[in-house]
Design a protein around this motif. Structure first.
Motif, PDB file in Angstrom:
ATOM      1  N   THR A 181       0.842  -1.196   0.000  1.00  0.00           N
ATOM      2  CA  THR A 181       0.000   0.000   0.000  1.00  0.00           C
ATOM      3  C   THR A 181       0.875   1.242   0.000  1.00  0.00           C
ATOM      4  OG1 THR A 181      -1.716   1.212   1.239  1.00  0.00           O
ATOM      5  CG2 THR A 181      -0.085   0.010   2.534  1.00  0.00           C
ATOM      6  N   ASP A 185      -0.499   3.906   1.625  1.00  0.00           N
ATOM      7  CA  ASP A 185      -1.030   4.548   2.824  1.00  0.00           C
ATOM      8  C   ASP A 185      -0.053   4.340   3.990  1.00  0.00           C
ATOM      9  OD1 ASP A 185      -2.753   4.205   5.506  1.00  0.00           O
ATOM     10  OD2 ASP A 185      -3.771   5.624   4.181  1.00  0.00           O
ATOM     11  N   ALA A 242      -1.433   2.534   7.303  1.00  0.00           N
ATOM     12  CA  ALA A 242      -1.594   1.085   7.166  1.00  0.00           C
ATOM     13  C   ALA A 242      -0.245   0.395   7.066  1.00  0.00           C
ATOM     14  CB  ALA A 242      -2.439   0.769   5.936  1.00  0.00           C
ATOM     15  N   THR A 297       1.207  -2.496   9.710  1.00  0.00           N
ATOM     16  CA  THR A 297       1.324  -3.893   9.287  1.00  0.00           C
ATOM     17  C   THR A 297       2.747  -4.334   8.989  1.00  0.00           C
ATOM     18  OG1 THR A 297       0.873  -3.260   6.993  1.00  0.00           O
ATOM     19  CG2 THR A 297      -1.018  -3.920   8.337  1.00  0.00           C
ATOM     20  N   ILE A 305      -9.192  -0.622   3.456  1.00  0.00           N
ATOM     21  CA  ILE A 305      -7.955  -0.010   3.942  1.00  0.00           C
ATOM     22  C   ILE A 305      -7.050   0.397   2.792  1.00  0.00           C
ATOM     23  CG2 ILE A 305      -5.861  -0.388   5.320  1.00  0.00           C
ATOM     24  CD1 ILE A 305      -7.508  -2.265   7.089  1.00  0.00           C
ATOM     25  N   ASN A 306      -6.786  -0.537   1.900  1.00  0.00           N
ATOM     26  CA  ASN A 306      -5.918  -0.198   0.767  1.00  0.00           C
ATOM     27  C   ASN A 306      -6.465  -0.716  -0.555  1.00  0.00           C
ATOM     28  OD1 ASN A 306      -5.430  -2.953   1.121  1.00  0.00           O
ATOM     29  ND2 ASN A 306      -3.253  -2.782   0.657  1.00  0.00           N
ATOM     30  N   LEU A 363      -7.482  -3.197  14.078  1.00  0.00           N
ATOM     31  CA  LEU A 363      -8.619  -2.626  13.367  1.00  0.00           C
ATOM     32  C   LEU A 363      -9.564  -1.910  14.326  1.00  0.00           C
ATOM     33  CD1 LEU A 363      -9.542  -2.703  10.355  1.00  0.00           C
ATOM     34  CD2 LEU A 363     -11.153  -4.487  11.033  1.00  0.00           C
ATOM     35  N   GLN A 412      -7.756   1.419  15.175  1.00  0.00           N
ATOM     36  CA  GLN A 412      -7.493   2.348  14.089  1.00  0.00           C
ATOM     37  C   GLN A 412      -8.712   2.614  13.202  1.00  0.00           C
ATOM     38  OE1 GLN A 412      -4.593   3.904  13.976  1.00  0.00           O
ATOM     39  NE2 GLN A 412      -3.764   2.712  15.682  1.00  0.00           N
ATOM     40  N   ARG A 413      -9.498   1.574  12.918  1.00  0.00           N
ATOM     41  CA  ARG A 413     -10.659   1.722  12.042  1.00  0.00           C
ATOM     42  C   ARG A 413     -11.847   0.948  12.602  1.00  0.00           C
ATOM     43  NH1 ARG A 413     -10.041   3.145   6.760  1.00  0.00           N
ATOM     44  NH2 ARG A 413     -12.321   3.178   6.846  1.00  0.00           N
ATOM     45  N   LEU A 457     -14.711  -0.393  10.447  1.00  0.00           N
ATOM     46  CA  LEU A 457     -14.560  -1.535   9.549  1.00  0.00           C
ATOM     47  C   LEU A 457     -14.728  -2.874  10.253  1.00  0.00           C
ATOM     48  CD1 LEU A 457     -11.507  -0.480   7.332  1.00  0.00           C
ATOM     49  CD2 LEU A 457     -13.929  -0.515   6.695  1.00  0.00           C
ATOM     50  N   TYR A 459     -15.302  -6.687   8.496  1.00  0.00           N
ATOM     51  CA  TYR A 459     -14.334  -7.775   8.565  1.00  0.00           C
ATOM     52  C   TYR A 459     -14.907  -8.993   9.279  1.00  0.00           C
ATOM     53  CZ  TYR A 459     -10.348  -5.454   6.464  1.00  0.00           C
ATOM     54  OH  TYR A 459      -9.506  -4.866   5.560  1.00  0.00           O
TER      55      TYR A 459
END
Length: 496
Positions: free
Chosen positions: A345, A347, A350, A354, A389-390, A430, A433-434, A437, A441
């Protein structure tokens, strides 16, 4: 920027004996931010050329891993959802199998094969282009091109080789697979004879258009029952657990360094029995993880490859390979050489979450461009593609566009998979951060680690639909070098 170690110091030396090594390893800790809580075990290897089993029929037979374990600390992993027939008659996902589990395989009994319990002896994963084999009964098998299934006419690969020199038996539309299918399993439990089952004819075989992490196991019988059909397994090589470490945190923090790898390789390449076969680096652990800046093993490895005019390739997440560009060019002048950079990615948020210890993705794209400008064929592996995310069209389009501008000779992608403890790590990230989402998921991965088929197709279409066709380029060696090398991203044996 490359790591500078001249001003760094190591703690007092320790020693520890690791399984499989005759001499004690020197244990070091380096006073560097990247090395906190990490130990490096310096060992004297007796051999560094690792042979891929003949059964895999891959276009290369050898790989080198100067490091065992990886400091990149990537927080994701992927695994297939294929149901495997257990010895108690139930099934379990391949992702959930463990060494020691009892499953069903087959043994020869005169002119027949009989079902028999067998034990899982080893298990591992690798990234490979994936194919879908659809059966008339509606079932689908996901496997690599090199994987083999049992037919009335012996074992057959998923697809044939692209070169006449490596022609091999392979599946076609209408091929019949052998196995119990999804019907009555009583004959299996009773150790009955393997008979053809209805519905196990191949309806179609098609590439998924993306690479995935595909699992394989070693069993006592050499085969196992995958989604109702008999599947061949390959022979596993030693992994981190054989050193007394686990595959989780220890894989990132307990790193084995083969400090004599260049010297041993040079001696092995000079043997009269060596046939100058293609050697692929980066097939297990990244040879350019940041600690390579300290040990500088790859310089000696490339020098040995150059002097032996030996075909080779490398897959890495690191821009550190640019340090050795001159050596790569020298190799390319004498034989075939190719590279591939893994870039998930653009971004930064992200990426940092990761792959915390890898170079910036844009720096990796610059490395792709520099290598291609210099004349080294270099591709891009987009891994993993993470929904929400990406994977937006704008994000992927930008990455694909920049990869194309960088002259990438190949582009492929991997859909996110979540296995075991990795699921908890990723879902925890997740939620922080998000959180928006999390429901998505939970829905996408409610049945396991494997992304749903429609999601994989969507991601595959997104990559295939951009610009020119993205088939991996195969760089052919000179005729005396043996089989042609694999795509730059190819890994070890045929993994299911």
């Amino acid at each position: 920027m490359f790591v500078r170690w001249s001003n760094l110091t190591a703690d007092d030396e320790e020693q520890r004996r690791l399984p499989g090594y005759r001499d004690e390893a020197v244990v070091r800790r380096f006073d560097a931010p990247e090395a906190l809580e990490t130990r490096f075990y310096e060992v004297q290897a007796r051999s560094v050329l690792n042979k891929v089993p003949e059964q895999s029929r891959m276009p290369f037979r050898w790989t080198i891993n100067p490091f065992r374990g990886c400091t990149h600390a990537c927080s994701y992993c992927i695994s297939p959802e294929t149901p495997i027939l257990l010895a108690n008659g139930s099934t379990r996902r391949m992702a959930d199998l463990a060494v020691g589990d009892w499953i069903y395989g087959t043994i020869r009994a005169g002119a027949y094969r009989r079902f028999t319990p067998t034990q899982v002896l080893d298990k591992w994963s690798s990234i490979k282009p994936a194919y879908s084999i659809s059966l008339e009964d509606g079932n689908e098998l996901i496997a690599s091109a090199d994987h083999r299934f049992l037919t009335p006419h012996d074992w057959k690969h998923v697809i044939g080789a692209e070169t006449r020199t490596m022609e091999r038996p392979h599946l076609t539309r209408g091929s019949q697979l052998l196995g119990p299918g999804s019907g009555d399993l009583q004959s299996v439990v009773d150790g009955g004879v393997l008979q053809p089952s209805g519905g196990l004819h191949v309806h179609s075989i098609r590439p998924l258009g993306m690479t995935m992490r595909l699992d394989d196991i070693t069993t006592g019988t050499g085969d196992f029952i995958a989604n109702g059909v008999v599947s061949h397994n390959c022979f596993a090589r030693p992994t981190h657990k054989y050193l007394g470490f686990d595959a989780g945190r220890d894989f990132e923090r307990e790193i084995v360094v083969k400090v004599n790898a260049p010297e041993v390789l040079r001696a092995e390449l000079a043997r009269p029995s060596w046939k100058r076969e293609h050697v692929a680096l980066g097939t297990n652990t990244d040879p350019y993880q940041w600690v390579e800046g300290r040990y500088r093993l790859m310089e000696g490895i490339w020098e040995a490859m150059r002097d032996a005019a030996n075909p080779c390739s490398v897959l890495t997440k690191s821009t550190l390979l640019l340090r050795d560009l001159k050596l790569m060019l020298q190799i390319a002048e004498r034989t075939s050489f190719a590279a591939c950079l893994s870039i998930p990615t653009l971004d930064e948020k992200a990426w940092r979450a990761t792959e915390p210890h890898t170079p910036n993705p844009r720096a990796r794209l610059e490395a792709v461009a520099e290598l291609n400008r210099a004349g080294i064929p270099t591709g891009v592996l987009i891994a993993p593609l993470m929904p929400g995310i990406n994977d937006s069209p704008a994000q992927v389009e930008e990455l694909l566009g920049l990869a194309t501008e960088a002259g990438a000779t190949s582009i492929s992608g991997i859909a996110l998979h979540l296995r075991g403890d990795v699921r908890h790590v990723f879902m925890g990230w997740l939620a922080q951060q998000r959180p928006d989402l999390v429901p998505r998921y939970e829905r996408l991965y409610q049945k396991g680690a494997y992304a749903p088929a429609d999601e994989r197709k969507r991601l595959s279409k997104m990559i295939r639909g951009h610009g020119r066709s993205r088939r991996f380029v195969q760089v052919r060696p000179d005729p005396a070098a043996g089989p042609e090398p694999p795509p730059a991203q190819a890994t070890q044996q045929a993994l299911f």
